[in-house]
Design a protein around this motif. Structure first.
Motif, PDB file in Angstrom:
ATOM      1  N   GLU A 162      64.629  37.556  18.723  1.00 43.98           N
ATOM      2  CA  GLU A 162      64.991  38.065  20.047  1.00 43.98           C
ATOM      3  C   GLU A 162      65.582  36.970  20.938  1.00 43.98           C
ATOM      4  O   GLU A 162      66.157  37.269  21.984  1.00 43.98           O
ATOM      5  N   SER A 163      65.441  35.715  20.528  1.00 42.67           N
ATOM      6  CA  SER A 163      65.897  34.607  21.364  1.00 42.67           C
ATOM      7  C   SER A 163      67.425  34.481  21.328  1.00 42.67           C
ATOM      8  O   SER A 163      68.092  35.024  20.452  1.00 42.67           O
ATOM      9  N   ASP A 164      67.973  33.742  22.285  1.00 43.89           N
ATOM     10  CA  ASP A 164      69.419  33.537  22.346  1.00 43.89           C
ATOM     11  C   ASP A 164      69.916  32.715  21.165  1.00 43.89           C
ATOM     12  O   ASP A 164      71.044  32.896  20.707  1.00 43.89           O
ATOM     13  N   ASP A 165      69.079  31.803  20.690  1.00 46.46           N
ATOM     14  CA  ASP A 165      69.450  30.935  19.568  1.00 46.46           C
ATOM     15  C   ASP A 165      68.294  30.937  18.564  1.00 46.46           C
ATOM     16  O   ASP A 165      67.403  30.085  18.629  1.00 46.46           O
ATOM     17  N   PRO A 166      68.267  31.896  17.629  1.00 43.72           N
ATOM     18  CA  PRO A 166      67.137  32.013  16.701  1.00 43.72           C
ATOM     19  C   PRO A 166      66.866  30.754  15.891  1.00 43.72           C
ATOM     20  O   PRO A 166      65.704  30.391  15.683  1.00 43.72           O
ATOM     21  N   ALA A 167      67.918  30.076  15.439  1.00 42.73           N
ATOM     22  CA  ALA A 167      67.708  28.874  14.630  1.00 42.73           C
ATOM     23  C   ALA A 167      67.028  27.772  15.432  1.00 42.73           C
ATOM     24  O   ALA A 167      66.150  27.073  14.924  1.00 42.73           O
ATOM     25  N   GLU A 168      67.407  27.619  16.674  1.00 38.12           N
ATOM     26  CA  GLU A 168      66.781  26.610  17.522  1.00 38.12           C
ATOM     27  C   GLU A 168      65.324  26.966  17.816  1.00 38.12           C
ATOM     28  O   GLU A 168      64.436  26.116  17.780  1.00 38.12           O
TER      29      GLU A 168
ATOM     30  N   LEU B 161      58.098  35.910  14.345  1.00 36.07           N
ATOM     31  CA  LEU B 161      59.408  36.297  13.798  1.00 36.07           C
ATOM     32  C   LEU B 161      60.190  37.120  14.829  1.00 36.07           C
ATOM     33  O   LEU B 161      61.386  36.877  15.051  1.00 36.07           O
ATOM     34  N   ALA B 162      59.517  38.081  15.456  1.00 36.95           N
ATOM     35  CA  ALA B 162      60.180  38.914  16.453  1.00 36.95           C
ATOM     36  C   ALA B 162      60.702  38.070  17.616  1.00 36.95           C
ATOM     37  O   ALA B 162      61.833  38.267  18.082  1.00 36.95           O
ATOM     38  N   LEU B 163      59.897  37.122  18.075  1.00 38.67           N
ATOM     39  CA  LEU B 163      60.323  36.259  19.173  1.00 38.67           C
ATOM     40  C   LEU B 163      61.522  35.402  18.788  1.00 38.67           C
ATOM     41  O   LEU B 163      62.440  35.195  19.586  1.00 38.67           O
ATOM     42  N   VAL B 164      61.497  34.892  17.578  1.00 36.96           N
ATOM     43  CA  VAL B 164      62.620  34.061  17.107  1.00 36.96           C
ATOM     44  C   VAL B 164      63.917  34.857  17.119  1.00 36.96           C
ATOM     45  O   VAL B 164      64.952  34.401  17.629  1.00 36.96           O
TER      46      VAL B 164
ATOM     47  N   ARG C 258      61.310  39.130   7.053  1.00 42.51           N
ATOM     48  CA  ARG C 258      60.019  39.807   7.182  1.00 42.51           C
ATOM     49  C   ARG C 258      59.459  40.180   5.808  1.00 42.51           C
ATOM     50  O   ARG C 258      58.270  39.996   5.543  1.00 42.51           O
ATOM     51  N   ALA C 259      60.304  40.694   4.938  1.00 44.53           N
ATOM     52  CA  ALA C 259      59.851  41.101   3.606  1.00 44.53           C
ATOM     53  C   ALA C 259      59.356  39.902   2.804  1.00 44.53           C
ATOM     54  O   ALA C 259      58.314  39.963   2.135  1.00 44.53           O
ATOM     55  N   GLN C 260      60.085  38.782   2.877  1.00 45.78           N
ATOM     56  CA  GLN C 260      59.665  37.594   2.136  1.00 45.78           C
ATOM     57  C   GLN C 260      58.379  37.014   2.714  1.00 45.78           C
ATOM     58  O   GLN C 260      57.509  36.548   1.971  1.00 45.78           O
ATOM     59  N   ILE C 261      58.247  37.034   4.025  1.00 39.47           N
ATOM     60  CA  ILE C 261      57.025  36.530   4.671  1.00 39.47           C
ATOM     61  C   ILE C 261      55.819  37.377   4.272  1.00 39.47           C
ATOM     62  O   ILE C 261      54.746  36.844   3.978  1.00 39.47           O
ATOM     63  N   ALA C 262      55.991  38.683   4.249  1.00 37.71           N
ATOM     64  CA  ALA C 262      54.888  39.574   3.865  1.00 37.71           C
ATOM     65  C   ALA C 262      54.435  39.279   2.437  1.00 37.71           C
ATOM     66  O   ALA C 262      53.231  39.239   2.147  1.00 37.71           O
ATOM     67  N   THR C 263      55.391  39.040   1.548  1.00 35.48           N
ATOM     68  CA  THR C 263      55.056  38.708   0.159  1.00 35.48           C
ATOM     69  C   THR C 263      54.332  37.376   0.083  1.00 35.48           C
ATOM     70  O   THR C 263      53.331  37.230  -0.631  1.00 35.48           O
ATOM     71  N   TYR C 264      54.833  36.396   0.828  1.00 37.54           N
ATOM     72  CA  TYR C 264      54.207  35.070   0.839  1.00 37.54           C
ATOM     73  C   TYR C 264      52.757  35.148   1.323  1.00 37.54           C
ATOM     74  O   TYR C 264      51.851  34.592   0.692  1.00 37.54           O
TER      75      TYR C 264
ATOM     76  N   GLU D  48      52.956  33.046  24.266  1.00 42.93           N
ATOM     77  CA  GLU D  48      54.022  34.003  23.983  1.00 42.93           C
ATOM     78  C   GLU D  48      53.714  34.813  22.724  1.00 42.93           C
ATOM     79  O   GLU D  48      53.883  36.039  22.697  1.00 42.93           O
ATOM     80  N   ILE D  49      53.278  34.101  21.680  1.00 45.24           N
ATOM     81  CA  ILE D  49      52.965  34.769  20.416  1.00 45.24           C
ATOM     82  C   ILE D  49      51.783  35.711  20.601  1.00 45.24           C
ATOM     83  O   ILE D  49      51.772  36.829  20.077  1.00 45.24           O
ATOM     84  N   ARG D  50      50.783  35.273  21.369  1.00 45.46           N
ATOM     85  CA  ARG D  50      49.610  36.123  21.607  1.00 45.46           C
ATOM     86  C   ARG D  50      50.016  37.401  22.320  1.00 45.46           C
ATOM     87  O   ARG D  50      49.587  38.506  21.941  1.00 45.46           O
ATOM     88  N   ARG D  51      50.831  37.273  23.359  1.00 52.39           N
ATOM     89  CA  ARG D  51      51.264  38.465  24.111  1.00 52.39           C
ATOM     90  C   ARG D  51      52.087  39.401  23.239  1.00 52.39           C
ATOM     91  O   ARG D  51      51.910  40.622  23.287  1.00 52.39           O
ATOM     92  N   MET D  52      52.982  38.841  22.429  1.00 55.64           N
ATOM     93  CA  MET D  52      53.790  39.661  21.545  1.00 55.64           C
ATOM     94  C   MET D  52      52.923  40.357  20.495  1.00 55.64           C
ATOM     95  O   MET D  52      53.124  41.531  20.171  1.00 55.64           O
ATOM     96  N   THR D  53      51.929  39.630  19.977  1.00 60.34           N
ATOM     97  CA  THR D  53      51.025  40.228  18.995  1.00 60.34           C
ATOM     98  C   THR D  53      50.298  41.422  19.569  1.00 60.34           C
ATOM     99  O   THR D  53      50.211  42.484  18.955  1.00 60.34           O
ATOM    100  N   GLU D  54      49.792  41.257  20.785  1.00 60.99           N
ATOM    101  CA  GLU D  54      49.026  42.341  21.410  1.00 60.99           C
ATOM    102  C   GLU D  54      49.902  43.525  21.771  1.00 60.99           C
ATOM    103  O   GLU D  54      49.456  44.680  21.714  1.00 60.99           O
ATOM    104  N   SER D  55      51.154  43.282  22.113  1.00 61.69           N
ATOM    105  CA  SER D  55      52.051  44.373  22.486  1.00 61.69           C
ATOM    106  C   SER D  55      52.555  45.122  21.263  1.00 61.69           C
ATOM    107  O   SER D  55      52.780  46.342  21.319  1.00 61.69           O
ATOM    108  N   GLN D  56      52.708  44.401  20.132  1.00 59.89           N
ATOM    109  CA  GLN D  56      53.249  45.035  18.925  1.00 59.89           C
ATOM    110  C   GLN D  56      52.166  45.684  18.085  1.00 59.89           C
ATOM    111  O   GLN D  56      52.409  46.706  17.434  1.00 59.89           O
TER     112      GLN D  56
END
Length: 234
Positions: free
Chosen positions: A61-67, A56-59, A19-25, A225-233
């Motif tokens: 939170e998933s069972d397999d973040p790398a996938e 990032l949050a969805l990734v 998250r910190a690196q993404i914010a800087t980017y 999914e991303i839209r719903r997560m964005t609106e909830s967060q």
């Protein structure tokens, strides 16, 4: 994915570092006066940031973040390639656009055929453009830039998940090479331009890209999914 990092750190710690690196980017992208995204209003810039942080949050939170991250990367590089093929050239200031020209099936010269391509691939934009196809080029650059930022964010995440930024970059470059070659081949066929690939190479390319597309899943479902997560967060 089998290449996930062997970690002692918690998933939360890895997510925080990413998250910190993404914010800087993203801050650097918005501050870059030469890029289209720097010209966006603050609300739109904030929305792009929020959507990528939701991803990032969805990734994580998933069972397999790398996938999950790998699937996002495939989708985003596919989207980038759809318009990036017109921007790829040897003299490009963007490293990824200059590098991809060396890949089989990517000419780096498709922009020279834009007068032929635009009425077919960008019919509405062409109809509302001036003679120099200004709206076509603005559309191409805007779509490419947004998709490239999304892909770069996913690459950053993958680097943290693998504990190897170079390996994540190599992964992105390999996917990008296939997607750019595939989309250029599609455009050349659609617009009846000379082909760069023979039948066998084209068949192999279609198989590889189709397998990636199947693995990546639904674009629309992920966007929702991303839209719903964005609106909830946020």
């Amino acid at each position: 994915m089998a290449s996930t990092r062997p970690i002692n750190l918690s998933r939360f710690s890895i997510a925080q570092a990413a998250r910190a690196q993404i914010a800087t980017y993203l801050y650097e992208v918005y501050a870059n006066d030469s890029g289209l995204l720097s010209n966006l209003d603050r609300w739109t810039q904030r929305r792009i940031t929020e959507e990528n942080m939701a991803k990032l949050a969805l990734v994580f939170e998933s069972d397999d973040p790398a996938e999950a991250c790998y699937r996002d990367l495939i989708r985003e590089l596919d989207t980038e390639a759809e318009t990036g093929i017109y921007l790829a050239r040897r003299g490009s200031p963007a490293r990824h656009l200059k590098r991809v020209v060396d890949e089989p099936g990517v000419s780096g010269e498709l922009y020279k055929e834009i007068d032929t391509i635009a009425p077919i691939a960008f019919a509405d934009e062409t109809a509302h453009s001036t003679e120099d196809l200004d709206l076509v080029w603005v559309t191409i650059e805007a779509r490419h830039d947004r998709a490239h930022v999304d892909a770069a964010v996913s690459e950053i995440m993958m680097g943290h998940l693998m504990d190897d930024a170079d390996a994540a970059r190599d992964m992105s470059n390999a996917i990008r090479a296939l997607q750019y070659a595939f989309h250029e081949d599609v455009v050349r066929r659609r617009c009846e331009l000379p082909r760069l690939l023979d039948d066998r190479d084209e068949r192999d390319l279609v198989i590889m890209v189709s397998e990636m597309t199947k693995r990546s899943g639904s674009y629309e479902d992920r966007a929702e999914e991303i839209r719903r997560m964005t609106e909830s967060q946020f």
